[in-house]
Design an enzyme around this catalytic site. Sequence first.
Site, PDB file in Angstrom:
ATOM      1  N   ARG A   1      29.902  81.212  -0.494  1.00 44.12           N
ATOM      2  CA  ARG A   1      31.302  81.121  -0.099  1.00 44.12           C
ATOM      3  C   ARG A   1      31.588  79.654   0.214  1.00 44.12           C
ATOM      4  O   ARG A   1      30.914  79.032   1.031  1.00 44.12           O
ATOM      5  CB  ARG A   1      31.559  81.964   1.141  1.00 44.12           C
ATOM      6  CG  ARG A   1      32.979  81.797   1.691  1.00 44.12           C
ATOM      7  CD  ARG A   1      33.007  81.925   3.192  1.00 44.12           C
ATOM      8  NE  ARG A   1      34.330  81.673   3.745  1.00 44.12           N
ATOM      9  CZ  ARG A   1      34.543  81.374   5.019  1.00 44.12           C
ATOM     10  NH1 ARG A   1      33.537  81.278   5.857  1.00 44.12           N
ATOM     11  NH2 ARG A   1      35.760  81.158   5.457  1.00 44.12           N
TER      12      ARG A   1
ATOM     13  N   HIS B   1      40.330  81.499   3.988  1.00 48.44           N
ATOM     14  CA  HIS B   1      39.910  82.884   4.261  1.00 48.44           C
ATOM     15  C   HIS B   1      40.322  83.818   3.126  1.00 48.44           C
ATOM     16  O   HIS B   1      40.495  85.022   3.329  1.00 48.44           O
ATOM     17  CB  HIS B   1      40.494  83.403   5.593  1.00 48.44           C
ATOM     18  CG  HIS B   1      40.029  82.656   6.788  1.00 48.44           C
ATOM     19  ND1 HIS B   1      40.856  82.379   7.857  1.00 48.44           N
ATOM     20  CD2 HIS B   1      38.830  82.116   7.103  1.00 48.44           C
ATOM     21  CE1 HIS B   1      40.186  81.698   8.766  1.00 48.44           C
ATOM     22  NE2 HIS B   1      38.946  81.525   8.334  1.00 48.44           N
TER      23      HIS B   1
ATOM     24  N   ARG C   1      39.841  74.781  17.093  1.00 49.74           N
ATOM     25  CA  ARG C   1      40.920  74.085  16.401  1.00 49.74           C
ATOM     26  C   ARG C   1      42.264  74.427  17.036  1.00 49.74           C
ATOM     27  O   ARG C   1      42.511  75.570  17.413  1.00 49.74           O
ATOM     28  CB  ARG C   1      40.914  74.450  14.916  1.00 49.74           C
ATOM     29  CG  ARG C   1      39.818  73.771  14.126  1.00 49.74           C
ATOM     30  CD  ARG C   1      39.635  74.378  12.755  1.00 49.74           C
ATOM     31  NE  ARG C   1      38.728  75.511  12.785  1.00 49.74           N
ATOM     32  CZ  ARG C   1      38.464  76.287  11.746  1.00 49.74           C
ATOM     33  NH1 ARG C   1      39.059  76.071  10.592  1.00 49.74           N
ATOM     34  NH2 ARG C   1      37.622  77.285  11.854  1.00 49.74           N
TER      35      ARG C   1
END
Length: 394
Positions: free
Chosen positions: A90, A179, A238
């Site tokens: 990924r 995502h 974040r």
Amino acid sequence: MQILIVNSGSSSIKFQVIEMPSEEIICKGLVERIGLDNGKVHYTAKEKSHVESLTLADHKEGLRAITNLLMHDIHGILKHPDEIDVVAHRVVHGGSKFDQPTKIDEGVVAEIERLSSIAPLHNPANATGIRVAIDMFKNAEQVAIFDTAYHQTMPEKAYRYAIPKELADENRIRVYGFHGTSHKYVSEQAIAYLKKPANKIISIHLGNGCSATAIKDGKSIDHSLGFSPTNGLIMGTRSGDIDHSVIFHLMNSLGMTSEEVNYLLQKQSGLLGLTGYSDLREIQNGAEEGNKDCQLALAMTAYRIKKFIGTYIAVLNGVDAILFTGGIGENSSVLREMACKDMEALGLHIDDQKNNQRSSSIFEVQKDESQVKILVVPTNEELEIARQTYALEA
């Protein structure tokens, strides 16, 4: 075909070995808290589980720990690395170049590393995972599955920034979205569950990184993350959305360098900056014990989710289902309840009793009178990666 899936996150690595096309999971595991003193490796194979505490300085050490487990005398499932046919990775940021599963060569790795400047928490770890896998599994095909690929269906009005067109085009500055592997998987699961091919869905992925996607008829049409995976919802470290004038103020008035500001917003902000904790479990415990900073952080996180739900209902002109997924989305009934509370005007009525249940399958948490389904949909990025990889290799 045996596929090893490597899913390197900002502070963790999930992995599975899946036999395709049967989709049988041979083993799976999680390396978490990378870079911290209390790192752990969770591993399940042959119906037996193993947990090991390790101090893992970086993703390279985490990946070597995984490889050692796969070939362990007692816990392992491999006698030789050549038993793995494909290692599928990924990769968070593929830019505008990669919109499909891609066989990896040195040029692909170089491009992933080049994009690290706009995905500094992820792409370096992804590239490290690839290089370690190439070294450890020398005869296996290496494949990259990009998070950004799913969002290439966004219309120009959604992905373009209001900056000079020539500058944006020349430098490929646009909303990319992230995502995507998770949003694609859970939306397809929900569409099958709803039995409604023409659909309007809002998918909310909540983990250490968080994002929301507006999905129409199975395609991403808007997304909360942008050029890099830093804006939108409040995340573990974040900040999410912030007025860019704050950045100039930090630099021009407080004397911070661009590197210091970037580090601040990427690794010292979000839940960590608000509370001192980046793990939502610790924040929920603190809130229950009366910690006001933790209580405020939960309220702010839920409030930001509400804003995106409202925005995307407007973008979609209605919604059939809200999906919660990811480690937090699937397991935090507290945050789901806070995010959906007082949304009756938009057709959302959450049921406290249903919301407190746990399941490994899709389940509904809305009241009977709710016009909108509220679904908890367990994500399985590893299976989605295996499916895309097998389709590429077949």
